[in-house]
Scaffold this motif. Structure first.
Motif, PDB file in Angstrom:
ATOM      1  N   ILE A 114       4.841  48.459  55.111  1.00 48.40           N
ATOM      2  CA  ILE A 114       4.678  47.412  54.098  1.00 48.40           C
ATOM      3  C   ILE A 114       4.990  47.960  52.701  1.00 48.40           C
ATOM      4  O   ILE A 114       5.685  47.326  51.907  1.00 48.40           O
ATOM      5  N   PHE A 136       1.852  41.274  39.240  1.00 49.61           N
ATOM      6  CA  PHE A 136       0.793  40.722  40.101  1.00 49.61           C
ATOM      7  C   PHE A 136       0.057  41.858  40.820  1.00 49.61           C
ATOM      8  O   PHE A 136      -1.164  41.855  40.919  1.00 49.61           O
ATOM      9  N   ALA A 145     -12.827  42.511  40.628  1.00 52.54           N
ATOM     10  CA  ALA A 145     -14.021  41.684  40.758  1.00 52.54           C
ATOM     11  C   ALA A 145     -15.283  42.528  40.712  1.00 52.54           C
ATOM     12  O   ALA A 145     -16.347  42.047  40.360  1.00 52.54           O
ATOM     13  N   PRO A 149     -19.211  41.381  44.298  1.00 51.50           N
ATOM     14  CA  PRO A 149     -18.484  40.200  44.781  1.00 51.50           C
ATOM     15  C   PRO A 149     -17.502  40.540  45.905  1.00 51.50           C
ATOM     16  O   PRO A 149     -17.365  39.774  46.857  1.00 51.50           O
ATOM     17  N   TRP A 153     -17.636  38.984  49.621  1.00 50.31           N
ATOM     18  CA  TRP A 153     -16.443  38.290  50.119  1.00 50.31           C
ATOM     19  C   TRP A 153     -15.992  38.864  51.461  1.00 50.31           C
ATOM     20  O   TRP A 153     -15.811  38.143  52.433  1.00 50.31           O
ATOM     21  N   MET A 173      -2.887  49.873  51.563  1.00 56.53           N
ATOM     22  CA  MET A 173      -1.991  50.154  50.427  1.00 56.53           C
ATOM     23  C   MET A 173      -2.774  50.183  49.128  1.00 56.53           C
ATOM     24  O   MET A 173      -3.890  49.672  49.055  1.00 56.53           O
TER      25      MET A 173
ATOM     26  N   ALA B  30       2.406  42.425  51.195  1.00 56.20           N
ATOM     27  CA  ALA B  30       1.683  43.069  50.092  1.00 56.20           C
ATOM     28  C   ALA B  30       1.009  42.016  49.227  1.00 56.20           C
ATOM     29  O   ALA B  30      -0.140  42.193  48.797  1.00 56.20           O
ATOM     30  N   ILE B  31       1.693  40.907  48.967  1.00 57.97           N
ATOM     31  CA  ILE B  31       1.102  39.858  48.133  1.00 57.97           C
ATOM     32  C   ILE B  31      -0.155  39.305  48.799  1.00 57.97           C
ATOM     33  O   ILE B  31      -1.197  39.158  48.154  1.00 57.97           O
ATOM     34  N   PHE B  33      -2.035  40.827  50.901  1.00 61.55           N
ATOM     35  CA  PHE B  33      -3.055  41.874  50.827  1.00 61.55           C
ATOM     36  C   PHE B  33      -3.814  41.811  49.503  1.00 61.55           C
ATOM     37  O   PHE B  33      -5.046  41.800  49.476  1.00 61.55           O
ATOM     38  N   PHE B  34      -3.057  41.755  48.402  1.00 61.21           N
ATOM     39  CA  PHE B  34      -3.739  41.783  47.104  1.00 61.21           C
ATOM     40  C   PHE B  34      -4.471  40.476  46.824  1.00 61.21           C
ATOM     41  O   PHE B  34      -5.492  40.477  46.142  1.00 61.21           O
ATOM     42  N   ILE B  35      -3.966  39.363  47.350  1.00 59.21           N
ATOM     43  CA  ILE B  35      -4.711  38.108  47.199  1.00 59.21           C
ATOM     44  C   ILE B  35      -6.037  38.211  47.940  1.00 59.21           C
ATOM     45  O   ILE B  35      -7.108  37.942  47.400  1.00 59.21           O
ATOM     46  N   VAL B  36      -5.971  38.653  49.198  1.00 54.04           N
ATOM     47  CA  VAL B  36      -7.181  38.647  50.026  1.00 54.04           C
ATOM     48  C   VAL B  36      -8.219  39.644  49.517  1.00 54.04           C
ATOM     49  O   VAL B  36      -9.393  39.321  49.416  1.00 54.04           O
ATOM     50  N   PHE B  37      -7.786  40.851  49.177  1.00 48.39           N
ATOM     51  CA  PHE B  37      -8.788  41.871  48.854  1.00 48.39           C
ATOM     52  C   PHE B  37      -9.030  42.077  47.361  1.00 48.39           C
ATOM     53  O   PHE B  37      -9.970  42.746  46.979  1.00 48.39           O
ATOM     54  N   ASN B  38      -8.153  41.561  46.496  1.00 49.32           N
ATOM     55  CA  ASN B  38      -8.367  41.774  45.065  1.00 49.32           C
ATOM     56  C   ASN B  38      -8.559  40.492  44.263  1.00 49.32           C
ATOM     57  O   ASN B  38      -9.427  40.438  43.400  1.00 49.32           O
ATOM     58  N   TYR B  39      -7.739  39.490  44.549  1.00 54.03           N
ATOM     59  CA  TYR B  39      -7.838  38.269  43.734  1.00 54.03           C
ATOM     60  C   TYR B  39      -8.906  37.320  44.256  1.00 54.03           C
ATOM     61  O   TYR B  39      -9.676  36.756  43.468  1.00 54.03           O
ATOM     62  N   ALA B  40      -8.985  37.169  45.582  1.00 52.01           N
ATOM     63  CA  ALA B  40      -9.951  36.224  46.139  1.00 52.01           C
ATOM     64  C   ALA B  40     -11.395  36.525  45.728  1.00 52.01           C
ATOM     65  O   ALA B  40     -12.161  35.598  45.464  1.00 52.01           O
ATOM     66  N   PRO B  41     -11.812  37.814  45.656  1.00 58.69           N
ATOM     67  CA  PRO B  41     -13.214  38.051  45.260  1.00 58.69           C
ATOM     68  C   PRO B  41     -13.476  37.820  43.773  1.00 58.69           C
ATOM     69  O   PRO B  41     -14.635  37.772  43.371  1.00 58.69           O
ATOM     70  N   MET B  42     -12.420  37.664  42.963  1.00 56.19           N
ATOM     71  CA  MET B  42     -12.634  37.580  41.514  1.00 56.19           C
ATOM     72  C   MET B  42     -13.547  36.437  41.073  1.00 56.19           C
ATOM     73  O   MET B  42     -14.419  36.646  40.223  1.00 56.19           O
ATOM     74  N   GLY B  44     -15.986  35.438  42.419  1.00 55.37           N
ATOM     75  CA  GLY B  44     -17.346  35.877  42.735  1.00 55.37           C
ATOM     76  C   GLY B  44     -18.047  36.550  41.570  1.00 55.37           C
ATOM     77  O   GLY B  44     -19.272  36.670  41.565  1.00 55.37           O
ATOM     78  N   SER B 289     -15.624  46.124  34.117  1.00 54.75           N
ATOM     79  CA  SER B 289     -14.246  45.662  34.246  1.00 54.75           C
ATOM     80  C   SER B 289     -13.685  45.192  32.904  1.00 54.75           C
ATOM     81  O   SER B 289     -12.560  45.526  32.538  1.00 54.75           O
TER      82      SER B 289
END
Lengths: 317, 313
Positions: A114, A136, A145, A149, A153, A173, B30-31, B33-42, B44, B289
């Motif tokens: 990937i 992004f 987050a 959180p 999640w 990654m 990759a997109i 991945f970052f949505i699920v583990f980085n953006y989605a919890p935001m 919260g 943060s």
């Protein structure tokens, strides 16, 4: 903005060209400087190595000798007792080894695929969305987050509590590895991609059969970074696995052996077995050696790939 | 290439999407991945402003405004955590860079390729081990009954020290362990930069009668300045983020050491894992943060003013 990242990383002084020997004539200051260098570097190198020797020696010492005089740089009353304890009932250790090796092999393979795909696409100058996607990805290093959180999640909403996937997926990654791969990809001349296009190959095909074969050093470097992260993982396991799984990843297993007396006993005798005379001090050290053994054995062969990776990815290291 | 890019820009968005669909697809894993583990919890992070409970969920729990932050400030906890995190990082950055540069310069002076290789490998080794093993090493060296240091003290007739209950000793220990683990790694960067220096500068300096010290002072150090400034500024950007694994495996739940050793990460981890306290921990995390974000921006702004090419964005 990612072009900026490239610029900085490009400054890292890539290319370890051997230094040309300086003028042969040495004056007094040269001799003094060289002597200091040899002495200081030797001392610092020993300082870095000593703890490993301490642990190795301790693992071969007898518990009685350790209790009497403490840990030291040489084995005291040489014995293999601690290792015998570990391999008498090796269920836990073997289980942990299997979990960790499986995760390391699969995680490295999938992650590497990937990461290199993404790095390739982001490096393509004719890909109009590359800057947006790069930002992004990069943004996640600027703002996150936070632990709580994310934990809620992943554990609750994704339902991954007690699931090896919680650990496995999150290590696939990092933004830094993707940027590193993207920078490595710059070494592939654009003409090669163009010639592929000319011959009618699709973008994925160009990546797979033209670029990847040229990227072997990059794949080795980034693959090793990934493998190291999987091998050394204990943090995510402590959050998401805890005591829910029978076989913990190796380093988390070691973490428990060191920090809780029960875990130490269970690891060699299974639960509900009462053990007396457990050589707990030397057993901890032997467990540590068992957990890092493969790294120490492979180290001479893999070290140089990391050097090239750090040099190229200097800034975000 | 420039022509191609200009041409791309003129095409319509839809056209661009269709034309680059394969490249886009290659980025999709990759997109996701970052949505699920980085953006989605935001989202919260909203927990920081609520009195969170499991039943009502993140957005159903009662809103309490800035109460969680108020508590943190009033109890003085936020100040202690911020101070510890920043001071440790400052020490790591300053001492770390000095030591790394010194080692890199010395390595460059060493003529024997074999010696250079072996010593570099030895110094780099600690980087490869897990934080857990760092904890094992600390236990081996420092514990009261069998630790190697106390063993040595006993042999020489001294009084052994209860290191694990003396908060004052730990800043030194933690800094030493950090330097032990990261110097080999960091010196590689500086060593590579030294190798990149134009050799004719040294020859010219020698012809002008410069001795070894003067060559370091007037050629090597000035040449390392850009690398040094960038590395330091970027580490300053991350000064609010601590090395969790190191601190946790050295200190863990040993409350008698917290006054000098507790950093943001360890405190948040403890709140989440052993106290199930999601509100305060989220508040601390959000503060970290945002503060960290502001620092990166500032660092980047300064870098931009010094030299535009080095800035991140």
């Amino acid at each position: 903005m990612t072009d900026r990242i490239e610029t900085i990383i490009g400054q890292g002084g890539v290319g370890l060209a051997p230094a040309k020997p300086r003028a042969v004539k040495l004056d007094r200051s040269d001799i003094i400087l060289q002597s200091i260098s040899y002495v200081f570097v030797t001392l610092f190198a020993l300082f870095c190595l000593a703890p490993f020797v301490l642990i190795l020696s301790a693992s071969f010492s007898s518990e009685a000798a350790i209790m009497k005089t403490g840990f030291g740089i040489l084995p005291k009353d040489f014995t293999l007792t601690a290792y015998e304890w570990i391999f008498r009932a090796p269920r836990q250790v073997v289980g942990s080894y299997i979990v960790t090796i499986t995760m390391t092999v699969c995680g490295t393979a999938i992650g590497l695929f990937i990461i290199s795909m993404t790095g390739y696409a982001l490096n393509r100058k004719d890909f109009p969305f590359r800057n947006y996607i790069a930002f992004f990805i990069y943004f996640t290093t600027l703002f996150s987050a936070g632990l709580a959180p994310t934990f809620l999640w992943v554990a609750r909403d994704l339902g991954l509590r007690g699931n090896y996937l919680a650990v496995f997926l999150q290590l696939l990654m990092t933004p830094w590895l993707i940027i590193l791969m993207k920078n490595f990809m710059r070494t592939v001349p654009y003409e090669i991609i163009e010639s592929g296009k000319m011959d009618g190959a699709g973008d994925f095909r160009i990546f797979l059969s033209l670029c990847l074969p040229m990227m072997k050093p990059a794949l080795a470097t980034i693959g090793l970074f990934l493998a190291l992260a999987y091998w050394n993982e204990w943090y995510l396991s402590s959050l998401y696995l805890g005591s829910t799984v029978e076989f913990k990843p190796l380093q988390y297993h070691l973490y428990n052996v060191i920090n809780t007396a029960n875990a130490l006993r269970n690891s060699v005798a299974g639960s509900n077995v009462s053990v007396t005379n457990l050589p707990s001090n030397t057993l901890k050290m032997a467990s540590a050696i068992v957990a890092i053994g493969p790294i120490l054995l492979l180290y001479p062969f893999i070290q140089r790939y990391f050097v090239s990776g750090i040099t190229i990815g200097a800034v975000k290291g | 290439m420039a022509k191609e890019e200009a041409f791309q820009r003129r095409k319509s968005l839809l056209r661009q999407l269709v034309d680059s669909r394969v490249l886009l697809l290659m980025c999709v894993p990759a997109i996701i991945f970052f949505i699920v583990f980085n953006y989605a919890p935001m989202p919260g992070a909203w927990i920081a402003f609520t009195n969170f409970n499991y039943r009502d969920g993140i957005f159903g729990s009662p809103f309490v405004g800035l109460k969680n932050f108020e508590f943190l400030i009033k109890s003085g906890q936020l100040w202690t955590l911020t101070r510890n995190t920043i001071l440790y990082n400052l020490a790591f950055i300053i001492l770390g860079n000095i030591l790394q540069i010194a080692i890199a310069i010395m390595l460059n002076e060493i003529r024997s390729a074999f010696f250079k290789k072996i010593s570099q490998a030895a110094m780099f080794l600690p980087f490869f081990i897990s934080a857990v093993l760092v904890g094992v090493i600390a236990f081996n060296l420092l514990n009261y009954d069998t630790g190697a240091i106390n063993a040595l003290i006993r042999q020489t007739g001294g009084d052994p020290i209860k290191i694990y209950s003396q908060a004052g000793l730990w800043p030194i220990i933690i800094i030493l362990v950090h330097l032990w683990q990261s110097t080999g790694y960091g010196s590689i960067v500086y060593f590579a930069a030294i190798m990149g220096i134009d050799r004719s500068l040294y020859e010219a300096a020698t012809v002008d009668g410069a001795n070894a010290w003067q060559r370091i002072r007037y050629v090597t150090l000035p040449s390392l300045k850009p690398t040094f400034i960038i590395l330091v500024l970027f580490s300053l950007g991350g000064i609010m983020h601590g090395n969790f694994g190191l601190f946790w495996n050295l200190i863990g739940n040993n409350a008698s050491l917290f006054s000098t050793t507790d950093i943001i990460e360890t405190s948040v981890y403890r709140m989440v894992l052993s106290q199930n306290n999601f509100t305060t921990s989220t508040a601390v995390g959000l503060y970290q943060s945002l503060f960290g974000f502001a620092l990166v921006m500032t660092a980047n702004w300064i870098v931009r003013r010094i030299n535009k090419d080095y800035a991140l964005f």
